[in-house]
Structure formats: structure tokens, C-alpha cells
Design a protein around this motif. Structure first.
Motif, mmCIF file in Angstrom:
data_model
loop_
_atom_site.group_PDB
_atom_site.id
_atom_site.type_symbol
_atom_site.label_atom_id
_atom_site.label_comp_id
_atom_site.label_asym_id
_atom_site.label_seq_id
_atom_site.Cartn_x
_atom_site.Cartn_y
_atom_site.Cartn_z
ATOM 1 N N UNK A 116 1.820 -26.930 -21.504
ATOM 2 C CA UNK A 116 2.203 -25.495 -21.380
ATOM 3 C C UNK A 116 3.376 -25.030 -20.417
ATOM 4 N N UNK A 117 3.453 -25.841 -19.350
ATOM 5 C CA UNK A 117 4.131 -25.293 -18.426
ATOM 6 C C UNK A 117 4.777 -26.548 -17.561
ATOM 7 N N UNK A 118 5.514 -27.692 -18.159
ATOM 8 C CA UNK A 118 5.636 -28.702 -17.418
ATOM 9 C C UNK A 118 6.191 -28.803 -16.034
ATOM 10 N N UNK A 119 6.952 -27.905 -15.629
ATOM 11 C CA UNK A 119 7.422 -27.447 -14.352
ATOM 12 C C UNK A 119 6.312 -27.260 -13.346
ATOM 13 N N UNK A 120 5.174 -26.543 -13.732
ATOM 14 C CA UNK A 120 4.007 -26.413 -12.927
ATOM 15 C C UNK A 120 3.284 -27.713 -12.817
ATOM 16 N N UNK A 121 3.414 -28.586 -13.742
ATOM 17 C CA UNK A 121 2.639 -29.919 -13.836
ATOM 18 C C UNK A 121 3.262 -30.686 -12.840
ATOM 19 N N UNK A 122 4.611 -30.681 -12.638
ATOM 20 C CA UNK A 122 5.425 -31.558 -11.884
ATOM 21 C C UNK A 122 5.244 -31.279 -10.198
ATOM 22 N N UNK A 123 5.367 -29.933 -10.224
ATOM 23 C CA UNK A 123 5.054 -29.429 -8.706
ATOM 24 C C UNK A 123 3.731 -29.558 -8.239
ATOM 25 N N UNK A 124 2.451 -29.677 -9.081
ATOM 26 C CA UNK A 124 1.334 -29.984 -8.697
ATOM 27 C C UNK A 124 1.005 -31.546 -8.461
ATOM 28 N N UNK A 125 1.947 -32.254 -9.221
ATOM 29 C CA UNK A 125 1.805 -33.514 -8.998
ATOM 30 C C UNK A 125 2.420 -34.138 -7.686
ATOM 31 N N UNK A 126 3.395 -33.293 -7.297
ATOM 32 C CA UNK A 126 4.041 -33.499 -5.939
ATOM 33 C C UNK A 126 3.034 -33.260 -4.698
ATOM 34 N N UNK A 127 2.524 -31.996 -5.132
ATOM 35 C CA UNK A 127 1.487 -31.422 -4.205
ATOM 36 C C UNK A 127 0.433 -32.578 -3.986
#
Length: 194
Positions: A116-127
Motif C-alpha cells: 500500500x505504501x512502500x515508502x512507509x515500509x522502507x522507513x519501518x524496515x530501517x527503524x
């Protein structure tokens, strides 16, 4: 109405695919529910079967959420993508194919966000990995990422995203109740590979 029901059922069934059980029994001759935490998710797979199996199971669990989230697009339906994703997460937690004993909602929830929102996914992966490096607790890192996902969603102004990420965050924290107790008691296992 038929396509609406079909998408939700398919999403639940996708989520119900017990990746850890399939990989464990097929390639290792082990039922991971009888080892470690007894959980079907990626973390217990890493602990029980090793890094390779853990990576495969985690990837499969993520993709369950992603595919389910994309089902409405694939079937040209107006069912909201996030609703389909939630049903996949429910299937992952309570899988019909594994006596309703599933995982803790983290990887499949991440897969929903990837779809749905791959940017959010990438941010959360980094977090997640920053927290994992700092604390060595997979469970704590997962919960922190979930809470930050909810905070991020509020700033998007996307109401369906806010609601669904709120629900997924509750799922993740609820499924980690025992881990929270172990963290408080300093008995929660820490990872050793990072």
C-alpha cells in the motif's frame, strides 16, 4: 458483493498459509511449533531452523500481506486494499491450515504496508533494524516499529491508513504480551547475530 466476499476470503486464506510449518516440515523434518517459542513466525524459524530458513519464511510471510493487499487491484475491485490486507494478517495470526495457531502479525503487517505504501515500509524496515541493533530484542523492535507506523500514518491524513495501521499496531502489541512480560523480567532472548 460476490467479488467483495471472494477477495476477503482469498486474503484470509493467503494469510493462513503457514510458511514456517511448510518450510520446517518439508525441508527440515521439523514442526517448529514443537520448538523454541512454539510460534509459526519468522523469529522462531530463525531460532529453530537457522538464518536461511528464517529469511525464507519471513519473506513468504511479508509477501502474503503484499499479495492480499494487491488483490483488489488484480481483480479490478473497489474493495479497499487495506481491508484485504487486514484479512491476510488475521489469517496469519489464526490460520485455518494450522489449527488457528499462527504468527505474531509483524511480517504480514509489513507486507500489507509494502503493498500500500512502500515508502512507509522502507522507513519501518530501517527503524526495525536500528532498534534491533540497539536492543537485540526482535519483539521490542517490532513493537517500536508498529507504534512509529501508527504515528507516521496520522501525519499522512489518509484515514483508512490511520485506522488500519492502528488496528495492526494493536494486533502486534497484543500478540507480544508474553514478550513484554519477559522483557520486564529480563528473560527475553536476545539475538546474537547483530
Amino acid at each position: 458483493m460476490m467479488i467483495f466476499a471472494l477477495i476477503l476470503v482469498l486474503s484470509y486464506l493467503l494469510g493462513s498459509i503457514p510458511s514456517g510449518l511448510l518450510i520446517g516440515k518439508t525441508f527440515y523434518g521439523k514442526d517448529i511449533r514443537e520448538h523454541g517459542s512454539g510460534n509459526l513466525g519468522g523469529t522462531n524459524t530463525f531460532r529453530t531452523l537457522g538464518v536461511k530458513a528464517g529469511m525464507i519464511v519471513t519473506t513468504m510471510d511479508i509477501l502474503k500481506g503484499t499479495v492480499a493487499t494487491l488483490l483488489p487491484l488484480m481483480l479490478a475491485s473497489d474493495v479497499h486494499m487495506l481491508l484485504a490486507g487486514v484479512f491476510a494478517v488475521i489469517g496469519h495470526m489464526y490460520p485455518v491450515f494450522a489449527n488457528f495457531r499462527g504468527g505474531k502479525a509483524v511480517a504480514t503487517s509489513a507486507g500489507v504496508l509494502l503493498g500500500y505504501n512502500y515508502i512507509l515500509f522502507l522507513i519501518l524496515l530501517a527503524v526495525f533494524f536500528i532498534c534491533l541493533y540497539a536492543t537485540k530484542y526482535v519483539s521490542l523492535s517490532s513493537m517500536i516499529a508498529a507504534v512509529l507506523a501508527f504515528m507516521y500514518s496520522i501525519f499522512t491524513g489518509d484515514l483508512p491508513l490511520i485506522i488500519v495501521v492502528g488496528i495492526l499496531t494493536i494486533f502486534v502489541i497484543y500478540r507480544h504480551r508474553a514478550n513484554i512480560t519477559r522483557i520486564k523480567n529480563k528473560t527475553e532472548p536476545k539475538i546474537k547475530w547483530l
